[in-house]
Design an enzyme around this catalytic site. Structure first.
Site, PDB file in Angstrom:
ATOM      1  N   HIS A 160      -0.683  -0.806  -4.902  1.00 31.72           N
ATOM      2  CA  HIS A 160      -2.199  -1.064  -3.253  1.00 31.72           C
ATOM      3  C   HIS A 160      -2.953   0.181  -3.574  1.00 31.72           C
ATOM      4  O   HIS A 160      -1.595   1.175  -3.197  1.00 31.72           O
ATOM      5  CB  HIS A 160      -1.978  -2.116  -2.251  1.00 31.72           C
ATOM      6  CG  HIS A 160      -3.616  -1.915  -1.677  1.00 31.72           C
ATOM      7  ND1 HIS A 160      -5.347  -2.405  -2.130  1.00 31.72           N
ATOM      8  CD2 HIS A 160      -4.233  -0.915  -0.798  1.00 31.72           C
ATOM      9  CE1 HIS A 160      -6.035  -2.123  -1.243  1.00 31.72           C
ATOM     10  NE2 HIS A 160      -5.554  -1.122  -0.442  1.00 31.72           N
ATOM     11  N   HIS A 188      -8.632   1.551  -4.439  1.00 37.91           N
ATOM     12  CA  HIS A 188      -9.043   0.743  -2.600  1.00 37.91           C
ATOM     13  C   HIS A 188      -9.865   2.134  -2.598  1.00 37.91           C
ATOM     14  O   HIS A 188      -9.247   2.907  -2.149  1.00 37.91           O
ATOM     15  CB  HIS A 188      -8.349   0.337  -1.493  1.00 37.91           C
ATOM     16  CG  HIS A 188      -9.174   0.364  -0.518  1.00 37.91           C
ATOM     17  ND1 HIS A 188      -9.186  -0.261   0.100  1.00 37.91           N
ATOM     18  CD2 HIS A 188      -9.919   0.511   0.102  1.00 37.91           C
ATOM     19  CE1 HIS A 188      -9.322   0.275   0.934  1.00 37.91           C
ATOM     20  NE2 HIS A 188     -10.436  -0.402   0.102  1.00 37.91           N
ATOM     21  N   MET A 233      -8.240   7.924  -0.390  1.00 36.42           N
ATOM     22  CA  MET A 233      -9.644   8.495   1.116  1.00 36.42           C
ATOM     23  C   MET A 233      -9.770   9.917   1.233  1.00 36.42           C
ATOM     24  O   MET A 233      -9.357  10.722   0.842  1.00 36.42           O
ATOM     25  CB  MET A 233      -8.178   8.119   2.694  1.00 36.42           C
ATOM     26  CG  MET A 233      -8.014   6.411   2.727  1.00 36.42           C
ATOM     27  SD  MET A 233      -7.154   7.179   4.034  1.00 36.42           S
ATOM     28  CE  MET A 233      -6.539   5.278   4.099  1.00 36.42           C
ATOM     29  N   SER A 252       0.954  -1.199  -0.247  1.00 32.77           N
ATOM     30  CA  SER A 252      -0.137  -0.162   0.010  1.00 32.77           C
ATOM     31  C   SER A 252       0.687   1.111  -0.379  1.00 32.77           C
ATOM     32  O   SER A 252       1.707   0.834   0.998  1.00 32.77           O
ATOM     33  CB  SER A 252      -0.715   0.280   1.133  1.00 32.77           C
ATOM     34  OG  SER A 252      -1.923   1.100   1.462  1.00 32.77           O
ATOM     35  N   MET A 276     -11.758   4.693  -0.626  1.00 33.09           N
ATOM     36  CA  MET A 276     -12.577   4.873   0.551  1.00 33.09           C
ATOM     37  C   MET A 276     -13.779   5.816   0.422  1.00 33.09           C
ATOM     38  O   MET A 276     -12.735   6.741   1.978  1.00 33.09           O
ATOM     39  CB  MET A 276     -11.855   4.451   1.707  1.00 33.09           C
ATOM     40  CG  MET A 276     -11.115   3.254   1.652  1.00 33.09           C
ATOM     41  SD  MET A 276      -9.785   3.417   2.905  1.00 33.09           S
ATOM     42  CE  MET A 276      -8.206   3.257   2.268  1.00 33.09           C
ATOM     43  N   ASP A 312      -6.444  -6.315   4.104  1.00 35.85           N
ATOM     44  CA  ASP A 312      -5.564  -5.501   3.892  1.00 35.85           C
ATOM     45  C   ASP A 312      -6.214  -4.415   5.530  1.00 35.85           C
ATOM     46  O   ASP A 312      -6.934  -4.362   6.115  1.00 35.85           O
ATOM     47  CB  ASP A 312      -6.874  -4.960   3.065  1.00 35.85           C
ATOM     48  CG  ASP A 312      -6.348  -2.680   2.862  1.00 35.85           C
ATOM     49  OD1 ASP A 312      -7.032  -2.116   2.237  1.00 35.85           O
ATOM     50  OD2 ASP A 312      -5.113  -2.576   3.492  1.00 35.85           O
ATOM     51  N   MET A 334     -11.517  -5.673   5.335  1.00 32.35           N
ATOM     52  CA  MET A 334     -10.765  -5.130   5.523  1.00 32.35           C
ATOM     53  C   MET A 334     -10.536  -5.818   7.163  1.00 32.35           C
ATOM     54  O   MET A 334     -10.977  -6.500   8.077  1.00 32.35           O
ATOM     55  CB  MET A 334     -11.530  -3.786   6.686  1.00 32.35           C
ATOM     56  CG  MET A 334     -11.208  -3.621   5.016  1.00 32.35           C
ATOM     57  SD  MET A 334      -9.522  -2.601   3.689  1.00 32.35           S
ATOM     58  CE  MET A 334      -9.746  -1.558   5.355  1.00 32.35           C
ATOM     59  N   ASP A 390      -4.663   3.498  -1.756  1.00 28.72           N
ATOM     60  CA  ASP A 390      -5.682   4.078  -1.241  1.00 28.72           C
ATOM     61  C   ASP A 390      -5.762   5.339  -1.046  1.00 28.72           C
ATOM     62  O   ASP A 390      -5.493   6.358  -0.803  1.00 28.72           O
ATOM     63  CB  ASP A 390      -5.067   3.836   0.215  1.00 28.72           C
ATOM     64  CG  ASP A 390      -5.043   2.053   0.843  1.00 28.72           C
ATOM     65  OD1 ASP A 390      -3.387   1.652   1.037  1.00 28.72           O
ATOM     66  OD2 ASP A 390      -6.116   1.457   0.364  1.00 28.72           O
TER      67      ASP A 390
END
Ligand code: DX5
Ligand code: ZN
Length: 245
Positions: free
Chosen positions: A35, A68, A39, A10, A70, A175, A139, A37
């Site tokens: 990966h 990913h 957010m 990540s 979020m 993850d 998660m 992330d």
């Protein structure tokens, strides 16, 4: 069905001041996927980066971008991440009311579709969308931050989802708080794709990164329960882009 273990570092744990160099370093150090992330400070209490950063780092590596999201709402942003160079786009089952439609929209963009569950969300939430996904992301921390401790409670959910997946060509990704010390347990429970941020980027040099990635991979492979090989339908593999659907 058994599929090879993949390690997806990540980049949330990378040095953002040198993000391109860091991605080149983990690529050279043996990362299978990258990966990313994303957010938004709304779905999770933190803000990271958006589609423009994905677009900027895309030329750095040919490895799969495992994005990913979020964020909530998520539908208005799918096309931007697809155009920016995401290969797998994973959304949270908790991010909106129309998960089936969202997953269809990801595939309509020519990308692999993933669904993620927060620790408190039961596997029942994905029971009716398994034929819409190429990846399920469990998660193992509450989303929003790297460097948290692994939640043992999720091992049972991983086992249950592995059973739900059956022979479908779906990857089971974990993850949050994944390290060389718990990689065997998550692999034995049924995970085949391991995200790791702080456990990969600690040490701050590509030599350390390679050793960190290898240690997680070796531990995960050692933890797998031997199963009969079934090559009927292989899920996403290293370097495979949107070719399986
Ligand atoms: C948390 C992110 C994870 C996290 C992993 O919301 O989804 O990918 O960055 O970082 P570590 O491996 O340090 O827990
Ligand atoms: Zn993540």
């Amino acid at each position: 069905m058994i599929s090879e273990i993949l390690i997806a570092p990540s980049i949330l744990a990378a040095d953002f001041a040198r993000l391109g160099e860091e991605i080149a370093a983990i690529d050279a150090a043996g990362a299978d996927w990258i990966h990313c992330d994303v957010m938004d400070g709304h779905f999770v209490p933190n803000i990271s980066f958006g589609a423009d950063v994905i677009k900027a780092i895309r030329p750095v590596t040919k490895k799969i971008f495992d994005v990913h999201l979020m964020i909530a709402p998520v539908d208005p942003y799918l096309e931007a991440f697809a155009k920016a160079g995401a290969d797998v786009i994973t959304v949270h089952a908790e991010a909106g009311p129309h998960l089936d439609r969202t997953l269809q929209a990801i595939r309509a963009l020519g990308k692999k579709a993933g669904v993620s569950l927060c620790p408190a969300t039961s596997e029942g939430a994905i029971e009716y969308v398994l034929d819409r996904v190429d990846l399920v992301l469990v998660m193992t921390v509450n989303p929003g931050f790297g460097g948290q401790s692994f939640l043992e409670s999720q091992l049972d959910k991983i086992r249950r989802i592995r059973t739900m997946i059956g022979d479908r060509p779906i990857r089971l990704e974990v993850d949050g708080g994944i390290t060389r010390d718990n990689a065997a347990a998550v692999a034995a429970a049924g995970a085949d794709t391991l995200v790791a941020g702080s456990a990969v980027f600690r040490g701050k040099s590509s030599a350390d990164y390679a050793g960190n990635i290898a240690a997680i991979r070796i531990a995960a492979e050692a933890g797998r329960v031997p199963q009969s090989q079934d090559n009927s339908a292989q899920p996403l593999r290293v370097g495979e882009s949107a070719r399986l659907r």
